[in-house]
Design a protein around this motif. Structure first.
Motif, mmCIF file in Angstrom:
data_model
loop_
_atom_site.group_PDB
_atom_site.id
_atom_site.type_symbol
_atom_site.label_atom_id
_atom_site.label_comp_id
_atom_site.label_asym_id
_atom_site.label_seq_id
_atom_site.Cartn_x
_atom_site.Cartn_y
_atom_site.Cartn_z
ATOM 1 N N GLN A 276 -7.072 8.666 -2.398
ATOM 2 C CA GLN A 276 -6.089 9.691 -2.039
ATOM 3 C C GLN A 276 -5.589 10.505 -3.227
ATOM 4 O O GLN A 276 -4.704 11.342 -3.061
ATOM 5 C CB GLN A 276 -4.888 9.044 -1.344
ATOM 6 N N LYS A 277 -6.132 10.267 -4.420
ATOM 7 C CA LYS A 277 -5.728 11.006 -5.626
ATOM 8 C C LYS A 277 -4.231 10.880 -5.883
ATOM 9 O O LYS A 277 -3.575 11.831 -6.339
ATOM 10 C CB LYS A 277 -6.114 12.493 -5.526
ATOM 11 N N CYS A 278 -3.677 9.702 -5.597
ATOM 12 C CA CYS A 278 -2.244 9.487 -5.746
ATOM 13 C C CYS A 278 -1.931 8.763 -7.050
ATOM 14 O O CYS A 278 -2.697 7.921 -7.515
ATOM 15 C CB CYS A 278 -1.704 8.666 -4.575
ATOM 16 N N PHE A 279 -0.755 9.070 -7.601
ATOM 17 C CA PHE A 279 -0.279 8.411 -8.816
ATOM 18 C C PHE A 279 0.461 7.127 -8.448
ATOM 19 O O PHE A 279 1.201 7.079 -7.461
ATOM 20 C CB PHE A 279 0.692 9.322 -9.578
ATOM 21 N N SER A 280 0.290 6.104 -9.273
ATOM 22 C CA SER A 280 1.050 4.876 -9.097
ATOM 23 C C SER A 280 2.431 5.030 -9.722
ATOM 24 O O SER A 280 2.663 5.894 -10.587
ATOM 25 C CB SER A 280 0.314 3.702 -9.741
ATOM 26 N N VAL A 281 3.339 4.158 -9.287
ATOM 27 C CA VAL A 281 4.718 4.190 -9.761
ATOM 28 C C VAL A 281 5.105 2.772 -10.175
ATOM 29 O O VAL A 281 4.711 1.798 -9.529
ATOM 30 C CB VAL A 281 5.652 4.704 -8.640
ATOM 31 N N SER A 282 5.843 2.652 -11.269
ATOM 32 C CA SER A 282 6.209 1.326 -11.770
ATOM 33 C C SER A 282 7.716 1.132 -11.767
ATOM 34 O O SER A 282 8.501 2.085 -11.795
ATOM 35 C CB SER A 282 5.672 1.127 -13.187
ATOM 36 N N LYS A 283 8.099 -0.148 -11.732
ATOM 37 C CA LYS A 283 9.489 -0.561 -11.873
ATOM 38 C C LYS A 283 9.508 -1.564 -13.006
ATOM 39 O O LYS A 283 9.077 -2.713 -12.852
ATOM 40 C CB LYS A 283 9.981 -1.210 -10.582
ATOM 41 N N GLY A 284 9.918 -1.130 -14.178
ATOM 42 C CA GLY A 284 9.823 -1.979 -15.355
ATOM 43 C C GLY A 284 8.361 -2.176 -15.713
ATOM 44 O O GLY A 284 7.601 -1.211 -15.832
ATOM 45 N N ASP A 285 7.934 -3.429 -15.867
ATOM 46 C CA ASP A 285 6.547 -3.729 -16.227
ATOM 47 C C ASP A 285 5.654 -3.904 -15.002
ATOM 48 O O ASP A 285 4.438 -4.082 -15.147
ATOM 49 C CB ASP A 285 6.475 -5.006 -17.081
ATOM 50 N N ASP A 286 6.240 -3.878 -13.821
ATOM 51 C CA ASP A 286 5.481 -4.147 -12.602
ATOM 52 C C ASP A 286 5.256 -2.883 -11.790
ATOM 53 O O ASP A 286 6.057 -1.937 -11.839
ATOM 54 C CB ASP A 286 6.221 -5.177 -11.737
ATOM 55 N N GLY A 309 1.208 10.813 6.707
ATOM 56 C CA GLY A 309 -0.245 10.758 6.845
ATOM 57 C C GLY A 309 -0.893 10.021 5.692
ATOM 58 O O GLY A 309 -1.801 9.193 5.883
ATOM 59 N N ASN A 310 -0.440 10.296 4.465
ATOM 60 C CA ASN A 310 -0.978 9.597 3.298
ATOM 61 C C ASN A 310 -0.609 8.115 3.315
ATOM 62 O O ASN A 310 -1.408 7.267 2.915
ATOM 63 C CB ASN A 310 -0.454 10.254 2.015
ATOM 64 N N GLU A 311 0.579 7.801 3.786
ATOM 65 C CA GLU A 311 0.979 6.396 3.861
ATOM 66 C C GLU A 311 0.082 5.612 4.812
ATOM 67 O O GLU A 311 -0.282 4.461 4.532
ATOM 68 C CB GLU A 311 2.439 6.300 4.310
ATOM 69 N N ARG A 312 -0.294 6.242 5.935
ATOM 70 C CA ARG A 312 -1.171 5.557 6.884
ATOM 71 C C ARG A 312 -2.547 5.299 6.270
ATOM 72 O O ARG A 312 -3.123 4.213 6.408
ATOM 73 C CB ARG A 312 -1.307 6.385 8.167
ATOM 74 N N VAL A 313 -3.081 6.314 5.580
ATOM 75 C CA VAL A 313 -4.398 6.156 4.963
ATOM 76 C C VAL A 313 -4.353 5.108 3.862
ATOM 77 O O VAL A 313 -5.226 4.234 3.759
ATOM 78 C CB VAL A 313 -4.904 7.505 4.407
#
Length: 683
Positions: A276-286, A309-313
């Motif tokens: 989906q060409k989406c960026f990941s997101v972090s909370k601290g080191d996780d 729609g992106n959440e479903r995919v």
């Protein structure tokens, strides 16, 4: 002076092709305009998903008139020679040619006048040629036309000084019309200049500059993450790809079920990025159960429907990833090793299983040299490729090694073994870190050396710009690991041990691979600011311990930056030049030691004594690997060498005296070779 605005408007151009398309467009325009005699100030190119654009500034209204002279045959030459000349010059008869004289007599000259052309006429000629020959990596045809373009080409905008340049390519007529955003501003509009074009595109929800789109994505994505107390996981490649996928980027925040956080974060990030060409997101080191997607429009509902729609995919994709991971955990890595027999590494080098047999033995041999536990190194070597047959790596090949580490830890392998499985591919690029743990270092070196020796043995070396097996990267990886980890490794003995004793051309193969390492080392050191000629000077003495070679290069560089070093280099080169000239003239060499009884001048006696003392001291220092001391010893030659050349005539009238002094010069040359071959040093 005038401006040319050119746009090729099409269906979506793959993001990976846009940068090269811009470069090719600039290159083609530059070549063709200059070939037509048209100078200009600058070319700028741009790309969005639906267009590639160029603006050429400072074009003249016409190309200059050109007068060209073409020399022909002699007067009275055979008729066929004259006919060929007339035909090539476009002349009807010799009466249209001039006759000129030189020392050899009369000859014909054709004076060809080429009047300049309107720039618009030149543009109308070269643009269709560019369209028909544009070097897309992949192109397609559509409809009944014959034109090939990356995707169906809809229109060509070509405006010179505010006026349309008329031409037609496969039924597509040039014009001054373009379009904005596909959904937010789909209507056509006219443009008259680049400034007008860029401004109207922005009003039509198209940001022309890809760098600006990337900056907008990054800033807004970080803001979306920050609003919820998260941080964006930066990814330059993904950022560039999203900039190439959107004309009006709008980052949005989405979420996925927390249950998926039980899957390794690398899997989650890779799945969201790949699908989906989406960026990941972090909370601290996780990793957090959030992601940032990049929409290509401002939706009426604020992006809610797009996000859902992106959440479903993504939920479906992560569910698949979790299933693969859970299934992989049920099978031990050791059980997977025999399956590597079904994976061919190279038809001449066998399967991955056969390769593993070589790697684990080599890793065990290398372990003592890098301070690693031999048992751990061997175990890591046995398991290092097992994850290649896992479901997860089958889905995401870029996770090889990473998944092996997770599976190894789950199966209670020692951490050093598990980490080595993940690290042995490093470094994968110039900015990637090298492995640091001893077992990881042993396995990484074993993997890369096996690759290099294997491909050299079957004569599959890099040629020119082609390197299909990434052998340059493997060699650079070995170099970086050795230098950054202070590893003492005799490369030649390692190469010899891996090649079969009865291999054809064994010595040539060994030397060729060692030379390849030398070339890679020069490039690496040059990038670090070192001089490649110093590497040549040290490598010329032989040796295959890269760490010691680099330390010697560093010491030599510092020595040559001193007055003593610079002057000794000049004196040594002077001695070598005299020797080369005299040896060539005499057709002999002066390798014998000088006769002490023939040393007359105090300066040559002092030099002879200094050479003896310095050679012993420098050799001892080199043997002790104290290169600073070796250079300090060399510095003591500077004064006696200078004094010798200031007062002593080498080419004395007495033949015996002359020969003895040439032998003394040879002693200077040989003594400096204790630390480096000064003849290889520039200056």
């Amino acid at each position: 002076m005038t401006e040319l605005l050119l746009e090729f408007f099409s269906e979506e151009i793959p993001a990976r092709m846009q940068t090269r398309a811009r470069e090719d467009l600039a290159r083609l325009l530059d070549d063709k305009l200059k070939a037509a005699g048209l100078d200009f100030d600058a070319i700028k190119t741009f790309a969005t998903p639906r267009r590639i654009t160029a603006v050429v500034e400072g074009l003249p209204k016409r190309s200059p008139d050109v007068s060209e002279e073409r020399k022909g045959p002699r007067v009275g030459a055979p008729d066929k020679a004259i006919e060929g000349f007339l035909k090539s010059a476009g002349l009807g008869s010799v009466n249209e040619a001039e006759t000129r004289e030189d020392k050899k007599g009369s000859y014909y000259v054709a004076v060809i006048e080429k009047p300049g052309r309107d720039t618009a006429d030149v543009i109308a000629e070269i643009v269709p040629e560019m369209v028909k020959t544009f070097p897309w990596p992949k192109a397609m045809r559509w409809g009944a036309g014959k034109l090939r373009w990356v995707r169906p080409l809809h229109s060509i905008l070509c405006v010179l000084g505010g006026k349309v340049v008329d031409f037609e390519v496969d039924g597509i007529k040039s014009g001054k019309i373009t379009r904005g955003h596909r959904f937010m501003a789909p209507k056509d509009f006219d443009v008259k200049s680049f400034a007008d074009y860029e401004a109207k595109l922005r009003k039509a929800f198209v940001i022309l500059d890809s760098d600006e789109r990337a900056a907008r994505i990054e800033d807004a994505a970080q803001a979306r993450a920050g609003e919820h107390g998260f941080a964006l996981v930066e990814d330059a490649g993904l950022l560039a790809e999203n900039a190439g996928l959107t004309e009006w980027p709008v980052p949005l925040m989405g979420a996925f079920d927390e249950e998926f956080l039980s899957v390794p974060p690398e899997v989650l990030a890779t799945s969201m990025k790949a699908h989906q060409k989406c960026f990941s997101v972090s909370k601290g080191d996780d990793l957090a159960n959030r992601f940032v997607l990049v929409a290509n429009l401002e939706a009426d509902d604020g992006g809610t429907s797009i996000t859902q729609g992106n959440e479903r995919v993504i939920a479906a994709r992560l569910s698949d990833a979790k299933f693969f991971f859970d299934q992989d955990l049920k099978v031990s890595l050791e059980t997977r090793v025999p399956q590597l027999k079904d994976i061919t590494f190279h038809e001449k080098l066998g399967t991955q299983y056969e390769r593993v047999q070589r790697i684990f033995k080599l890793a065990r041999d290398l372990a003592p040299l890098v301070g690693a536990d031999a048992e751990d190194a061997e175990r890591a070597g046995i398991l290092c490729k097992a994850d290649l047959v896992s479901d997860m790596v089958g889905e995401f090949p870029e996770l090889q090694g990473t998944m092996g580490r997770y599976y190894a830890l789950d199966q209670n392998e020692r951490p050093s073994v598990a980490n080595a499985i993940a690290d042995h591919y490093k470094p994968v690029g110039p900015t990637d870190d090298v492995p640091r743990a001893p077992v990881s270092i042993a396995l990484a070196l074993a993997d890369k050396l096996d690759t290099l020796v294997g491909f050299w043995a079957i004569d599959e070396k890099p040629t020119g710009s082609k390197d299909p097996y990434a052998l340059r990267r493997a060699a650079l990886g070995v170099i970086r690991i050795i230098l950054e980890s202070d590893v003492r490794l005799a490369l030649l003995s390692q190469i010899e041990a891996q090649l079969p004793t009865d291999a054809a051309g064994k010595e040539e193969t060994e030397r060729s691979l060692l030379d390849f390492f030398a070339d890679r080392l020069k490039i690496y050191l040059r990038d670090q600011g070192a001089r490649h000629d110093l590497v040549d000077a040290v490598f010329a003495l032989g040796g295959d311990d890269l760490l010691m070679i680099v330390r010697r290069v560093d010491a030599l560089g510092r020595f040559l930056d001193t007055d003593d070093g610079a002057n000794l280099l000049a004196g040594t080169k002077r001695a070598a030049n005299i020797l080369r000239i005299e040896e060539k003239k005499d057709k002999k060499t002066y390798d014998e030691a000088p006769d002490p009884a023939l040393l007359e001048a105090p300066e040559e006696k002092a030099l002879a004594n200094a050479v003896d003392d310095v050679e012993k001291a420098a050799a001892k220092a080199v043997q002790d690997e104290d290169f600073e001391a070796a250079m300090s010893a060399m510095a003591k030659l500077r004064a006696p060498v200078d004094a010798f050349f200031d007062t002593v005539t080498v080419n004395a009238d007495d033949p015996k005296l002359r020969e003895n002094r040439l032998r003394l010069l040879n002693r200077i040359r040989n003594t400096t070779k204790t630390v480096a071959d000064f003849s290889k040093i520039a200056g």
